[in-house]
Enzyme design. Structure first.
Site, PDB file in Angstrom:
ATOM      1  N   HIS A 264      -8.478   1.726  -1.098  1.00  0.00           N
ATOM      2  CA  HIS A 264      -8.292   0.861  -2.266  1.00  0.00           C
ATOM      3  C   HIS A 264      -9.616   0.394  -2.867  1.00  0.00           C
ATOM      4  O   HIS A 264      -9.758  -0.758  -3.287  1.00  0.00           O
ATOM      5  CB  HIS A 264      -7.402  -0.338  -1.910  1.00  0.00           C
ATOM      6  CG  HIS A 264      -6.070   0.075  -1.366  1.00  0.00           C
ATOM      7  ND1 HIS A 264      -5.121   0.700  -2.144  1.00  0.00           N
ATOM      8  CD2 HIS A 264      -5.549  -0.007  -0.111  1.00  0.00           C
ATOM      9  CE1 HIS A 264      -4.062   0.965  -1.388  1.00  0.00           C
ATOM     10  NE2 HIS A 264      -4.305   0.552  -0.163  1.00  0.00           N
TER      11      HIS A 264
ATOM     12  N   SER B 102       0.844  -1.201   0.000  1.00  0.00           N
ATOM     13  CA  SER B 102       0.000   0.000   0.000  1.00  0.00           C
ATOM     14  C   SER B 102       0.878   1.249   0.000  1.00  0.00           C
ATOM     15  O   SER B 102       1.706   1.412  -0.886  1.00  0.00           O
ATOM     16  CB  SER B 102      -0.960  -0.038   1.193  1.00  0.00           C
ATOM     17  OG  SER B 102      -1.921   0.984   1.110  1.00  0.00           O
TER      18      SER B 102
END
Length: 390
Positions: free
Chosen positions: A189, A86
């Site tokens: 996300h 991430s």
């Protein structure tokens, strides 16, 4: 082969940067990066409590700064591969030479602020689904109108979306699956982060990236990215796209990685690697959390990285598949032929059409690692290129 991994949000702990401030120049570096990120990184890394550092706007630049600080004390020129989870991908991109450290910190600050703002638009969240088979879990996520935000390996998929739908999923989990709500501000996300992606794209457009100096894996599909502009676009797209850490770990296994260093705050990614790579052989791992761990990390690099030498040595680089499909070799190339950086050595035939596979360095085509018309996965090694380095 040795890989350095940069962790993502959720791995932070109160005071985890405190011991690093004893190293000369660390506080001054953090003060400079604080000005770029728009947050007080010294305070956040030393005095802030758990609630303060779980704020997305603060956490993201803090994690990128921590990774870059620790890596400054490692012989990174001997490291073959970097990857990040991430927001950790910003740190990995900087360590691979795609971004200057200042650009990575600035983007982390923008990313964190804009994702926090997107979280405030409507009540969303995330939940980890532990256990069960992937097909059943993904079907349940889809049935509840949610998104698979993180796929962290077998037995760990993170769903994201509206809070009421997450609560319903937690109340009605698939058989054999445990649902744990995560203490995050929103549905990272997923399409809920579209405003943040647009804002980050505006800032990223002003950055001129460099091509990676070492293998750099992408969360989008686990592939090794050869071009800086491609990686920058992927970093922006990642805000709304699922984190495919499972595919990154598959690439680590395919490449035969034997040593792993996780940068601070370390532990989460090391645990995932240990569990996922049991079948193929768990690499030797060092979790780098304090300066006391630096000798072990340097020793691991010395044993698993490319050893320095005053004599010319043969360095081998691996060309990997950019996408899934069938590999078609360039008919004019044979083992032992000289090739130039950027020269196309073959193509991957995909449903969307052929994708060129370029060499990313000058050298000699030492060995084909696949045969004609073999099916290949993203990040799968295709050929080995050798060259002399002084």
């Amino acid at each position: 082969m040795l890989a350095v991994l940069s962790p993502g949000q959720g791995s932070q702990k109160p005071g985890f940067l405190t011991p690093w401030l004893d190293l000369t120049g660390t506080e001054a570096r953090l003060r400079w990066w604080s000005a770029l990120a728009g947050v007080d990184l010294v305070h956040l890394g030393t005095e802030a409590d758990a609630d303060e550092i779980k704020d997305t706007a603060r956490t993201q630049p803090l994690l990128v700064a921590a990774a870059l600080l620790a890596a400054e004390h490692l012989p990174m020129y001997d490291v073959s591969l970097t990857a990040g989870h991430s927001v950790g991908e910003l740190g990995a991109a900087a360590l691979a030479g795609v971004l200057p450290a200042e650009a990575a910190i600035t983007l982390a600050g923008v990313r964190g602020r804009e994702m926090a703002a997107a979280c405030a638009l409507e009540p969303t969240g995330m939940a980890a689904l532990l256990g069960g088979d992937a097909e059943t879990v993904n079907a349940a996520i889809e049935a509840h109108g949610l998104h698979p935000a993180n796929i962290n390996g077998a037995g760990q998929i993170v769903a994201a979306g509206a809070i009421d739908r997450l609560e319903k999923l937690a109340a009605e989990p698939p058989a054999g699956v445990r649902v744990r709500m995560l203490p995050v501000a929103g549905a990272f996300h997923t399409p809920y982060m579209a405003p943040a992606e647009q804002a980050l794209a505006t800032i990223a457009a002003g950055i001129t990236p460099s091509d990676p100096a070492r293998l750099l894996l992408s969360n989008l599909d686990g592939a090794a990215v050869n071009h800086g502009r491609d990686m920058l676009q992927r970093l922006v797209r990642q805000v709304t796209a699922p984190v495919r850490w499972d595919l990154c770990m598959a690439t680590l296994a395919d490449l035969g990685v034997t040593g792993v260093i996780e940068l601070p705050p370390a532990g989460t990614l090391a645990g995932l690697v240990k569990r996922e790579l049991k079948a193929t052989g768990v690499p030797e791992i060092v979790t780098l959390n304090t300066p006391d761990d630096l000798p072990a990390a340097r020793d691991l690099i010395a044993r698993h990285g490319m050893p320095p030498s005053h004599e010319p040595t043969m360095q081998f680089r691996v060309v990997v598949a950019p996408s899934a499909g069938t590999f078609v070799l360039a008919t004019s190339l044979n083992e032992g032929d000289s090739i130039k950086s950027g020269q196309v050595i073959g193509q991957v035939a995909t449903r969307q059409g052929p994708v060129d596979v370029p060499a990313h360095c000058d050298g000699v085509l030492t060995e084909w690692l696949v045969s004609p018309d073999d099916p290949v996965a993203p990040g799968q090694p295709l050929a080995r290129i050798g060259g002399h380095l002084s």
